[in-house]
Design an enzyme around this catalytic site. Structure first.
Site, PDB file in Angstrom:
ATOM      1  N   CYS A 130       0.689  43.997  95.332  1.00 51.95           N
ATOM      2  CA  CYS A 130       1.371  44.884  96.297  1.00 51.95           C
ATOM      3  C   CYS A 130       2.823  44.489  96.517  1.00 51.95           C
ATOM      4  O   CYS A 130       3.638  45.313  96.919  1.00 51.95           O
ATOM      5  CB  CYS A 130       0.633  44.888  97.629  1.00 51.95           C
ATOM      6  SG  CYS A 130      -1.070  45.430  97.473  1.00 51.95           S
TER       7      CYS A 130
ATOM      8  N   HIS B  97       5.416  48.489 102.265  1.00 55.60           N
ATOM      9  CA  HIS B  97       4.387  48.763 101.264  1.00 55.60           C
ATOM     10  C   HIS B  97       3.284  49.556 101.950  1.00 55.60           C
ATOM     11  O   HIS B  97       2.837  49.204 103.049  1.00 55.60           O
ATOM     12  CB  HIS B  97       3.845  47.442 100.705  1.00 55.60           C
ATOM     13  CG  HIS B  97       2.479  47.572 100.105  1.00 55.60           C
ATOM     14  ND1 HIS B  97       2.191  48.522  99.141  1.00 55.60           N
ATOM     15  CD2 HIS B  97       1.310  46.900 100.348  1.00 55.60           C
ATOM     16  CE1 HIS B  97       0.917  48.412  98.809  1.00 55.60           C
ATOM     17  NE2 HIS B  97       0.362  47.456  99.527  1.00 55.60           N
TER      18      HIS B  97
ATOM     19  N   ASN C 242      -3.066  53.878  98.811  1.00 61.05           N
ATOM     20  CA  ASN C 242      -2.324  52.643  98.522  1.00 61.05           C
ATOM     21  C   ASN C 242      -2.133  52.558  97.011  1.00 61.05           C
ATOM     22  O   ASN C 242      -3.097  52.413  96.265  1.00 61.05           O
ATOM     23  CB  ASN C 242      -3.149  51.457  99.051  1.00 61.05           C
ATOM     24  CG  ASN C 242      -2.527  50.106  98.768  1.00 61.05           C
ATOM     25  OD1 ASN C 242      -1.783  49.939  97.813  1.00 61.05           O
ATOM     26  ND2 ASN C 242      -2.865  49.132  99.588  1.00 61.05           N
TER      27      ASN C 242
HETATM   28  N1  ACO Z   1     -16.955  54.475 104.570  1.00 59.12           N
HETATM   29  C1  ACO Z   1     -17.869  54.272 105.532  1.00 59.12           C
HETATM   30  N2  ACO Z   1     -18.241  53.062 105.967  1.00 59.12           N
HETATM   31  C2  ACO Z   1     -17.687  52.005 105.387  1.00 59.12           C
HETATM   32  C3  ACO Z   1     -16.725  52.126 104.382  1.00 59.12           C
HETATM   33  C4  ACO Z   1     -16.361  53.432 103.962  1.00 59.12           C
HETATM   34  N3  ACO Z   1     -15.443  53.664 103.003  1.00 59.12           N
HETATM   35  N4  ACO Z   1     -16.344  50.893 103.998  1.00 59.12           N
HETATM   36  C5  ACO Z   1     -17.009  50.023 104.746  1.00 59.12           C
HETATM   37  N5  ACO Z   1     -17.828  50.686 105.589  1.00 59.12           N
HETATM   38  C6  ACO Z   1     -18.736  50.134 106.588  1.00 59.12           C
HETATM   39  C7  ACO Z   1     -19.128  48.710 106.299  1.00 59.12           C
HETATM   40  O1  ACO Z   1     -20.216  48.676 105.411  1.00 59.12           O
HETATM   41  C8  ACO Z   1     -19.483  48.207 107.665  1.00 59.12           C
HETATM   42  O2  ACO Z   1     -20.773  48.670 108.006  1.00 59.12           O
HETATM   43  P1  ACO Z   1     -21.765  47.744 108.884  1.00 59.12           P
HETATM   44  O3  ACO Z   1     -21.079  47.562 110.193  1.00 59.12           O
HETATM   45  O4  ACO Z   1     -22.995  48.590 108.953  1.00 59.12           O
HETATM   46  O5  ACO Z   1     -21.912  46.482 108.120  1.00 59.12           O
HETATM   47  C9  ACO Z   1     -18.504  48.925 108.587  1.00 59.12           C
HETATM   48  O6  ACO Z   1     -18.037  50.069 107.841  1.00 59.12           O
HETATM   49  C10 ACO Z   1     -17.317  48.086 108.984  1.00 59.12           C
HETATM   50  O7  ACO Z   1     -16.830  47.444 107.811  1.00 59.12           O
HETATM   51  P2  ACO Z   1     -15.596  46.505 107.865  1.00 59.12           P
HETATM   52  O8  ACO Z   1     -15.293  46.033 106.482  1.00 59.12           O
HETATM   53  O9  ACO Z   1     -15.797  45.505 108.944  1.00 59.12           O
HETATM   54  O10 ACO Z   1     -14.485  47.544 108.299  1.00 59.12           O
HETATM   55  P3  ACO Z   1     -13.082  47.295 108.961  1.00 59.12           P
HETATM   56  O11 ACO Z   1     -13.072  47.880 110.290  1.00 59.12           O
HETATM   57  O12 ACO Z   1     -12.621  45.891 108.779  1.00 59.12           O
HETATM   58  O13 ACO Z   1     -12.163  48.209 108.033  1.00 59.12           O
HETATM   59  C11 ACO Z   1     -10.570  47.940 106.303  1.00 59.12           C
HETATM   60  C12 ACO Z   1     -12.035  47.904 106.663  1.00 59.12           C
HETATM   61  C13 ACO Z   1     -10.043  49.357 106.457  1.00 59.12           C
HETATM   62  C14 ACO Z   1     -10.407  47.523 104.857  1.00 59.12           C
HETATM   63  C15 ACO Z   1      -9.826  46.993 107.272  1.00 59.12           C
HETATM   64  O14 ACO Z   1     -10.392  45.696 107.237  1.00 59.12           O
HETATM   65  C16 ACO Z   1      -8.396  46.905 106.984  1.00 59.12           C
HETATM   66  O15 ACO Z   1      -7.656  47.769 107.348  1.00 59.12           O
HETATM   67  N6  ACO Z   1      -7.984  45.817 106.307  1.00 59.12           N
HETATM   68  C17 ACO Z   1      -6.624  45.625 105.910  1.00 59.12           C
HETATM   69  C18 ACO Z   1      -6.584  45.458 104.469  1.00 59.12           C
HETATM   70  C19 ACO Z   1      -5.901  46.582 103.801  1.00 59.12           C
HETATM   71  O16 ACO Z   1      -5.459  47.539 104.360  1.00 59.12           O
HETATM   72  N7  ACO Z   1      -5.764  46.431 102.533  1.00 59.12           N
HETATM   73  C20 ACO Z   1      -5.072  47.379 101.779  1.00 59.12           C
HETATM   74  C21 ACO Z   1      -5.081  46.952 100.394  1.00 59.12           C
HETATM   75  S1  ACO Z   1      -4.414  45.363 100.172  1.00 59.12           S
HETATM   76  C22 ACO Z   1      -2.821  45.495 100.446  1.00 59.12           C
HETATM   77  O17 ACO Z   1      -2.210  46.434 100.120  1.00 59.12           O
HETATM   78  C23 ACO Z   1      -2.191  44.404 101.168  1.00 59.12           C
END
Ligand code: ACO
Length: 336
Positions: free
Chosen positions: A115, A263, A293
């Site tokens: 990224c 980004h 992304n």
């Molecule tokens: N659709 C529906 N449910 C989902 C999905 C989906 N696509 N993905 C995960 N879930 C579920 C999980 O299985 C979990 O279910 P459970 O509670 O029954 O176990 C629940 O949703 C919560 O999952 P988490 O992984 O805890 O979700 P979180 O709230 O952390 O959101 C996310 C995930 C969006 C990735 C978040 O952690 C985030 O924003 N992270 C930042 C990282 C990022 O944005 N990276 C971008 C790419 S890297 C970069 O560019 C730097």
């Protein structure tokens, strides 16, 4: 010492729009979950039968950037290509661009910083120009993620975030030291490499489907892994630090920023930064809602779109900032 200045920008996005509703036909996900967590409404994925590759998308973006720059392709002295999704493990896409554009036998460098790739690439270009080694450099960020994503429910935490596309910039020598790229700032912390990673050894995304035919279907090492919450927490800290580092280096303040182009990792990360720095909506450019992304391509795509929409004017202070796998992060401060 010279400065470097961006004189041409271009972008290429595949035609195929994949909405959140489309994803919900492939895996157990839904529009509300994706929008609430990431802000993404749709992304571009290359058509299944398309001939688009990471290199070819980069070439298309580069053609536009070169045309807009007003220089002849034969005046380009060096090519830098940032991607985490090269068409082949080697050689990298830089040489493919040199060949496809028919540019004379200049050097072509591939940057592998995920990224942060475009920010790293701009920094390299800027410093080659500053020292007088090269005058005109073509910098590209391009990613073809869709063919390397796990499109099943198993991969939903990662796959809904990423899109395909490319952006490019032409940089030239600037003799006025108060114009162009003022400074660049790069960092890494390999301790956290495992938190955002593709573990499979020695492969390019072009091989994923072939490998999986003969592979254990439960082997997830061929798909990207991300510890989302850990990435989020580190991203907001590092984005903030590196933006401030760039401002302090140049004796500037947050209120001097005309446009922050982060980004496009996740709209929630950008909104967090905006709120923290008390920036107005018009001071932060986001287009992740439309493109997802696109990793190394996200900043040049966003920069191009902001410029095309007339949101960047001569004399504006721009800050580009990125954070990603590695972890790596960086910023670029530009007087446009
Ligand atoms: N659709 C529906 N449910 C989902 C999905 C989906 N696509 N993905 C995960 N879930 C579920 C999980 O299985 C979990 O279910 P459970 O509670 O029954 O176990 C629940 O949703 C919560 O999952 P988490 O992984 O805890 O979700 P979180 O709230 O952390 O959101 C996310 C995930 C969006 C990735 C978040 O952690 C985030 O924003 N992270 C930042 C990282 C990022 O944005 N990276 C971008 C790419 S890297 C970069 O560019 C730097």
């Amino acid at each position: 010492m010279y400065n470097s200045r961006i004189i041409g920008l271009g972008k290429y996005l595949p035609d195929r729009i994949v909405t959140n509703a489309d994803l919900s036909t492939m895996m157990d996900t839904n529009d509300a979950w994706i929008q609430e967590r990431t802000g993404i409404q749709e992304r571009r994925w290359v058509k299944e039968d398309s001939s688009d590759t990471t290199a070819s998308m980069g070439v298309e973006a580069a053609k536009i950037a070169i045309e807009r720059s007003g220089i002849n392709k034969d005046d380009i002295d060096f090519i830098i290509f940032a991607t985490l999704s090269p068409d082949m493990y080697f050689p990298g896409p830089g040489v493919q661009v040199q060949h496809a554009l028919g540019i004379k036998t200049v050097g072509a460098l591939d940057v592998r910083n995920q990224c942060s790739g475009f920010v790293y690439a701009l920094s390299v270009a800027d410093n080659f120009i500053k020292t007088g080694m090269y005058k005109n450099i073509l910098v590209i960020g391009s990613e073809l993620h869709s063919k390397g994503l796990d499109r099943t429910t198993r991969g939903r935490g990662v796959s809904v975030i990423f899109g395909d596309g490319a952006g490019a910039a032409v940089l030239t020598r600037e003799e006025n030291n108060s114009k162009g790229i003022l400074s660049t700032h790069l960092h890494s912390e390999g301790e956290h490499a495992k938190e955002l990673v593709l573990l499979a050894p020695g492969m390019g995304t072009r091989w994923v489907n072939d490998i999986l035919k003969d592979n254990d279907p439960n082997d997830e090492s061929y798909f990207p892994y991300m510890n989302g919450q850990f990435v989020f927490k580190n991203a907001v800290v590092r984005f903030s630090e590196v933006i401030m580092e760039g401002l302090v280096k140049n004796g500037l303040e947050v209120s001097d920023i005309d446009m922050l182009i982060p980004h496009q990792a996740n709209l929630r990360i950008a909104q967090f930064i905006q709120k923290k720095f008390k920036l107005k909506d018009q001071q932060v450019f986001n287009n992740i809602q439309k493109y997802g992304n696109t990793t190394a391509a996200s900043i040049p795509i966003a920069l191009t779109e902001a410029w095309e929409e007339g949101k960047i004017k001569t004399g504006d202070l721009l800050v580009l900032a990125a954070f990603g796998s590695g972890f790596t992060w960086g910023s670029v401060v530009i007087r446009w």
